[in-house]
Design a protein around this motif. Structure first.
Motif, PDB file in Angstrom:
ATOM      1  N   VAL A  21     117.268  75.616  38.393  1.00  0.00           N
ATOM      2  CA  VAL A  21     115.925  76.163  38.156  1.00  0.00           C
ATOM      3  C   VAL A  21     114.853  75.286  38.790  1.00  0.00           C
ATOM      4  CG1 VAL A  21     116.632  77.305  36.004  1.00  0.00           C
ATOM      5  CG2 VAL A  21     115.574  75.030  35.902  1.00  0.00           C
ATOM      6  N   GLY A  22     115.301  74.298  39.568  1.00  0.00           N
ATOM      7  CA  GLY A  22     114.366  73.486  40.344  1.00  0.00           C
ATOM      8  C   GLY A  22     113.684  72.378  39.553  1.00  0.00           C
ATOM      9  N   LEU A  23     114.328  71.936  38.464  1.00  0.00           N
ATOM     10  CA  LEU A  23     113.686  70.899  37.638  1.00  0.00           C
ATOM     11  C   LEU A  23     114.542  69.646  37.511  1.00  0.00           C
ATOM     12  CD1 LEU A  23     112.187  73.009  34.717  1.00  0.00           C
ATOM     13  CD2 LEU A  23     110.927  71.805  36.493  1.00  0.00           C
ATOM     14  N   GLY A  24     115.455  69.472  38.500  1.00  0.00           N
ATOM     15  CA  GLY A  24     116.363  68.331  38.443  1.00  0.00           C
ATOM     16  C   GLY A  24     115.643  67.010  38.249  1.00  0.00           C
ATOM     17  N   GLU A  25     114.517  66.863  38.932  1.00  0.00           N
ATOM     18  CA  GLU A  25     113.839  65.562  38.847  1.00  0.00           C
ATOM     19  C   GLU A  25     113.007  65.392  37.575  1.00  0.00           C
ATOM     20  OE1 GLU A  25     110.716  65.269  41.873  1.00  0.00           O
ATOM     21  OE2 GLU A  25     111.182  67.372  42.333  1.00  0.00           O
ATOM     22  N   PHE A  26     112.844  66.497  36.821  1.00  0.00           N
ATOM     23  CA  PHE A  26     112.025  66.403  35.601  1.00  0.00           C
ATOM     24  C   PHE A  26     112.878  66.359  34.341  1.00  0.00           C
ATOM     25  CE2 PHE A  26     109.174  68.828  38.544  1.00  0.00           C
ATOM     26  CZ  PHE A  26     108.285  67.784  38.757  1.00  0.00           C
ATOM     27  N   LYS A  27     114.164  66.118  34.519  1.00  0.00           N
ATOM     28  CA  LYS A  27     115.072  66.309  33.380  1.00  0.00           C
ATOM     29  C   LYS A  27     114.779  65.400  32.187  1.00  0.00           C
ATOM     30  CE  LYS A  27     119.005  63.408  34.842  1.00  0.00           C
ATOM     31  NZ  LYS A  27     118.607  62.837  36.150  1.00  0.00           N
ATOM     32  N   ASN A  28     114.175  64.230  32.460  1.00  0.00           N
ATOM     33  CA  ASN A  28     113.919  63.316  31.347  1.00  0.00           C
ATOM     34  C   ASN A  28     112.504  63.421  30.778  1.00  0.00           C
ATOM     35  OD1 ASN A  28     116.508  62.243  31.213  1.00  0.00           O
ATOM     36  ND2 ASN A  28     116.067  60.903  32.979  1.00  0.00           N
ATOM     37  N   ARG A  29     111.787  64.465  31.205  1.00  0.00           N
ATOM     38  CA  ARG A  29     110.435  64.634  30.669  1.00  0.00           C
ATOM     39  C   ARG A  29     110.469  65.463  29.400  1.00  0.00           C
ATOM     40  NH1 ARG A  29     105.907  65.488  35.284  1.00  0.00           N
ATOM     41  NH2 ARG A  29     106.512  63.738  36.622  1.00  0.00           N
ATOM     42  N   PHE A  30     109.506  65.156  28.535  1.00  0.00           N
ATOM     43  CA  PHE A  30     109.352  65.958  27.318  1.00  0.00           C
ATOM     44  C   PHE A  30     108.516  67.187  27.660  1.00  0.00           C
ATOM     45  CE2 PHE A  30     110.459  61.846  25.576  1.00  0.00           C
ATOM     46  CZ  PHE A  30     111.336  62.197  24.559  1.00  0.00           C
ATOM     47  N   PRO A  31     108.633  68.278  26.897  1.00  0.00           N
ATOM     48  CA  PRO A  31     107.900  69.513  27.188  1.00  0.00           C
ATOM     49  C   PRO A  31     106.402  69.283  27.413  1.00  0.00           C
ATOM     50  CG  PRO A  31     109.489  69.937  25.464  1.00  0.00           C
ATOM     51  CD  PRO A  31     109.566  68.469  25.772  1.00  0.00           C
ATOM     52  N   ALA A  32     105.820  68.393  26.617  1.00  0.00           N
ATOM     53  CA  ALA A  32     104.379  68.161  26.741  1.00  0.00           C
ATOM     54  C   ALA A  32     104.023  67.573  28.109  1.00  0.00           C
ATOM     55  CB  ALA A  32     103.903  67.236  25.634  1.00  0.00           C
ATOM     56  N   GLN A  33     105.034  67.019  28.819  1.00  0.00           N
ATOM     57  CA  GLN A  33     104.773  66.414  30.128  1.00  0.00           C
ATOM     58  C   GLN A  33     105.041  67.392  31.275  1.00  0.00           C
ATOM     59  OE1 GLN A  33     107.638  63.328  29.402  1.00  0.00           O
ATOM     60  NE2 GLN A  33     106.058  61.791  28.965  1.00  0.00           N
ATOM     61  N   LEU A  34     105.295  68.666  30.928  1.00  0.00           N
ATOM     62  CA  LEU A  34     105.588  69.676  31.953  1.00  0.00           C
ATOM     63  C   LEU A  34     104.527  70.773  31.933  1.00  0.00           C
ATOM     64  CD1 LEU A  34     109.421  70.101  31.220  1.00  0.00           C
ATOM     65  CD2 LEU A  34     108.407  68.901  33.184  1.00  0.00           C
ATOM     66  N   SER A  35     104.331  71.451  33.070  1.00  0.00           N
ATOM     67  CA  SER A  35     103.393  72.578  33.116  1.00  0.00           C
ATOM     68  C   SER A  35     104.023  73.784  32.420  1.00  0.00           C
ATOM     69  CB  SER A  35     103.089  72.931  34.571  1.00  0.00           C
ATOM     70  OG  SER A  35     104.224  73.575  35.138  1.00  0.00           O
ATOM     71  N   GLY A  36     103.175  74.814  32.179  1.00  0.00           N
ATOM     72  CA  GLY A  36     103.675  76.011  31.505  1.00  0.00           C
ATOM     73  C   GLY A  36     104.848  76.629  32.246  1.00  0.00           C
ATOM     74  N   GLY A  37     104.721  76.739  33.572  1.00  0.00           N
ATOM     75  CA  GLY A  37     105.792  77.331  34.366  1.00  0.00           C
ATOM     76  C   GLY A  37     107.060  76.508  34.288  1.00  0.00           C
ATOM     77  N   GLN A  38     106.864  75.184  34.344  1.00  0.00           N
ATOM     78  CA  GLN A  38     108.042  74.304  34.266  1.00  0.00           C
ATOM     79  C   GLN A  38     108.717  74.418  32.900  1.00  0.00           C
ATOM     80  OE1 GLN A  38     105.884  70.784  35.300  1.00  0.00           O
ATOM     81  NE2 GLN A  38     106.763  70.691  37.374  1.00  0.00           N
ATOM     82  N   GLN A  39     107.884  74.509  31.849  1.00  0.00           N
ATOM     83  CA  GLN A  39     108.454  74.639  30.498  1.00  0.00           C
ATOM     84  C   GLN A  39     109.269  75.921  30.392  1.00  0.00           C
ATOM     85  OE1 GLN A  39     106.128  73.759  26.950  1.00  0.00           O
ATOM     86  NE2 GLN A  39     104.564  72.834  28.243  1.00  0.00           N
ATOM     87  N   GLN A  40     108.722  77.022  30.971  1.00  0.00           N
ATOM     88  CA  GLN A  40     109.435  78.287  30.873  1.00  0.00           C
ATOM     89  C   GLN A  40     110.750  78.228  31.671  1.00  0.00           C
ATOM     90  OE1 GLN A  40     109.766  80.242  28.724  1.00  0.00           O
ATOM     91  NE2 GLN A  40     108.340  81.963  28.860  1.00  0.00           N
ATOM     92  N   ARG A  41     110.742  77.441  32.744  1.00  0.00           N
ATOM     93  CA  ARG A  41     111.991  77.265  33.502  1.00  0.00           C
ATOM     94  C   ARG A  41     113.022  76.497  32.672  1.00  0.00           C
ATOM     95  NH1 ARG A  41     112.103  77.022  39.183  1.00  0.00           N
ATOM     96  NH2 ARG A  41     110.534  78.403  40.076  1.00  0.00           N
ATOM     97  N   VAL A  42     112.538  75.521  31.919  1.00  0.00           N
ATOM     98  CA  VAL A  42     113.460  74.800  31.032  1.00  0.00           C
ATOM     99  C   VAL A  42     114.033  75.771  30.003  1.00  0.00           C
ATOM    100  CG1 VAL A  42     113.738  72.940  29.340  1.00  0.00           C
ATOM    101  CG2 VAL A  42     112.258  72.598  31.325  1.00  0.00           C
ATOM    102  N   ALA A  43     113.133  76.651  29.500  1.00  0.00           N
ATOM    103  CA  ALA A  43     113.589  77.630  28.506  1.00  0.00           C
ATOM    104  C   ALA A  43     114.671  78.529  29.112  1.00  0.00           C
ATOM    105  CB  ALA A  43     112.414  78.454  28.007  1.00  0.00           C
TER     106      ALA A  43
END
Lengths: 239, 469
Positions: free
Chosen positions: A129-151
């Motif tokens: 989903v294109g978030l490999g480099e953000f894997k250790n971030r908490f939801p609050a540290q991600l944008s809305g789109g990124q959060q939805q990708r995590v979801a």
């Protein structure tokens, strides 16, 4: 894979009752990419909640994967949700105290997948989903789109049969919406995962194979826009 | 499992202020409970030690009815033999015989009613702290050399009979209102008594209660005069030398007590090889009841009507005081726990309500009701665990301080509880029980307090609270 017959849902308390779904008959097959469309209050979310076994119908039959789940206990339903269904919500609904990776791993941890395997699958899914480099971030540290990708990653990492997404793009800008839809379409094509959306976003409806229009708790129209099986996006786009 | 612990821990950290305040409640609860229990145990220990080491010993032997009537003649006979057989028991670390009586003590124009207390100094030292209570002078050591009495010869026996008859006649004459000079009869009688039971050449040494000495204005080395009655009913007087003064800590005793060497008082009262009481110290106070039965068996061979009683039978008031003290402290501890428990319940309820949406989500994603109960419980247990460690540290610190230095109660003046003189600093006593009980009870209370929030979380319907942001 889903067959609803004469489904009714009535919300009632001491003073009033509200007939939310009225005699819904609906079948959804394996590999479909279906949108349930309709204005606010038309019963989209209630219908999704029932299909996702988050809520029980007041009356009617519900076959999931050819099993009559209407009579299942809440623990058995929880097992089915955990093993066969992925959820994506409008408000992302990630666990705020867990990192992207931990959120993605969570359902596999519930079902007892070994630590090594679930971690590997979670990382692969996050990369997909294109978030490999953000894997250790908490939801609050991600944008809305990124959060939805995590979801989405969380919903698909456990390899479910079905993903239910309740207005997943409602809180996203158009760029995020497009990339999220691209992601879901490709998952549908590559993995054959069945997707059911609720949405009134034309950008979502445009990409669907099938659109079920709901109004006042009834199915008004059931449009087949493309071949119902996965793997034919071009057909869907061109029709 | 790992996920639950991670979730629980991060949830606690997420609302640091609330977690800290709740943990503080638990910490203070445990800390104060440990301290309260330690003070309670310290007080009980002081009371028991004050009772046993101050006067009573761990148990005592008396003639059967002595404690009820306390008559001079109710003695334990063949005292030495009985003592020897008691001291043979390896569970007994010391045994000391005692004699009690009453008299008048005077110095110059002052006189005071006193209680006479005869002890075996070398054994009494091992049973009670009597020897350590000296405020001036030195404790008793050797008995006073006492001339041996002689049996009356025939001539003296005749004189005795004659004097008896004469005394009877004089008594009748006195009743008739006649005044006769009986000085010579008295002198001859005293000569006979001196033959039978002569008085010592040097005044016997005694220890006076510190307030008694003050009232009589008697110092170490002073001579005081005792008026007393022998066991045969003769009234006599004797000069005594003050060897020292002692403070037992109880007003009545410090005002009236005069301590003799046992043998001196035996001679004085004409109670050879007799005593009123044998005070016993055991190796282990905890087993005193068992040992009491053993001693009872030993002395049953003595063909005397004797009874053995433990300190708690001798001083039921002290035992009752300790028990009421424990009940009071127990209530206090219970209230502390209750308040802490309500605090935990409140914190967990708020925490569950705040996270309704998250808990619904977890259920939607496939977590079962019992897992949700577990999740909330783990969180409570973690909070309690961390707070317990802090509470233990606080309790150990406070308790150790009070154990080392005590709580100064000297400002309240001389302090005695139920006649037991207390030390001026109330010392706590930390035991493993005192440390573990509050922690275990707090865990149970925290679990109970978490139960309601956890069960209400488990009943959440996953579809609820899923839509709003």
């Amino acid at each position: 894979m889903i067959k609803l017959t004469k489904i009714n849902k009535i919300f009632a308390d001491k003073h009033q009752s509200f007939h939310c779904l009225k005699d819904i008959d609906l079948s959804i097959g394996q590999g479909e990419f279906t949108v349930i469309a309709g204005p606010s209050g038309s019963g989209k979310s209630t219908l999704l909640n029932i299909m996702g076994m988050l809520d029980k119908p007041t009356s009617g039959n519900f076959l999931f994967d050819e099993k009559d789940v209407a009579q299942f206990s809440s623990n058995k339903l929880a097992d089915i949700r955990r093993d066969k269904i992925g959820f994506v919500f409008q408000a992302y609904n990630l666990m705020p105290v867990l990192t992207a990776l931990e959120n993605t791993e969570m359902i596999m941890e519930f079902s007892g997948v070994s630590k090594k395997e679930r971690k590997q699958r979670a990382i692969e899914t996050l990369e997909a989903v294109g978030l490999g480099e953000f894997k250790n971030r908490f939801p609050a540290q991600l944008s809305g789109g990124q959060q939805q990708r995590v979801a989405v990653a969380r919903a698909i990492a456990a390899k479910p049969l079905l993903v239910i997404a309740d207005e997943p793009t409602a809180n996203l800008d158009s760029q995020s919406t497009e990339s999220l839809l691209d992601l879901m379409v490709s998952l549908n094509e590559k993995l054959g995962i069945t997707f059911i959306f609720s949405s009134h976003d034309p950008r979502v409806i445009e990409r669907a194979h099938r659109v079920i229009h709901l109004q006042d708790g009834k199915v008004m129209r059931d449009e087949q826009l493309a071949d119902m099986s996965a793997g034919h996006p071009q057909a869907a786009m061109s029709s | 499992m790992g996920l639950f612990i991670r979730l629980a821990w991060r949830n606690l950290l997420r609302n640091r202020k609330r977690s800290t305040v709740t943990a503080l409640g638990i910490t203070l609860g445990i800390g104060f409970c440990i301290t309260t229990l330690a003070i309670m145990d310290g007080l009980s220990h002081d009371l028991i030690t004050g009772t046993t080491a101050g006067q009573v010993g761990h148990m005592q032997i008396h003639q059967k009815d002595y404690l009820a009537k306390r008559q001079l003649q109710q003695t334990i006979t063949n005292n030495a033999e009985l003592l020897q057989s008691v001291r043979q028991n390896t569970q007994i670390s010391a045994a000391a015989a005692r004699i009690y009586s009453f008299g008048y003590l005077s110095k110059e124009n002052k006189s005071v009613g006193v209680s006479l207390f005869g002890v075996e100094p070398e054994h009494e030292k091992n049973v009670t702290t009597l020897a350590e209570q000296m405020t001036s002078g030195t404790f008793l050591s050797n008995p006073t050399p006492w001339p041996l009495g002689q049996a009356l010869n025939d001539e003296q026996k005749r004189l005795d009979e004659q004097l008896t008859a004469q005394a009877v006649a004089e008594a009748f004459a006195e009743l008739d209102g006649l005044f006769l000079d009986n000085t010579s009869t008295q002198q001859q009688t005293n000569q006979l008594i001196d033959t039978l039971a002569p008085l010592p050449d040097v005044p016997p040494k005694v220890i006076l209660g510190v307030k008694l000495a003050k009232n009589l204005q008697a110092d170490v080395g002073d001579i005081v005069t005792l008026l007393y009655e022998t066991s045969l009913g003769a009234q006599q007087s004797l000069q005594l030398e003050v060897a020292g003064t002692s403070r037992q800590g109880t007003d009545l005793i410090d005002r009236t007590r005069i301590v003799f060497h046992l043998q001196d008082l035996q001679k004085l009262l004409q109670l050879p090889d007799q005593s009123h009481e044998i005070a016993i110290k055991t190796q282990d106070l905890a087993n005193v009841s068992l040992l009491r039965d053993a001693v009872s068996d030993t002395i049953s061979a003595q063909k005397q009507e004797l009874s053995v009683q433990t300190w708690s039978q001798l001083r039921p008031d002290i035992l009752a005081l300790i028990q009421s003290n424990q009940a009071l402290m127990g209530t206090l501890v219970f209230i502390i726990f209750l308040i802490a428990g309500v605090g935990v319940m409140n914190a967990m309820l708020v925490s569950v309500m705040e996270r309704r949406k998250e808990l619904c989500l977890l259920k939607a994603l496939g977590l079962k009701g019992n897992n949700v109960v577990w999740l909330v419980t783990v969180e409570t247990l973690m909070l309690t665990f961390v707070a317990s460690i802090a509470g233990l540290i606080m309790g150990i610190a406070l308790g150790s301080y009070l154990q080392q230095y005590g709580w100064d109660i000297s400002q309240f003046g001389e302090f005695s509880l139920a006649g037991v003189g207390m030390t001026s600093a109330l010392k706590a006593k930390l035991t493993l029980d005192n440390l573990l009980t509050p922690v275990v009870v707090m865990f149970i209370i925290a679990l109970l307090a978490a139960l309601y929030p956890a069960l209400s979380a488990a009943r959440l319907i996953p579809a609820q609270g899923m839509r709003s942001a």
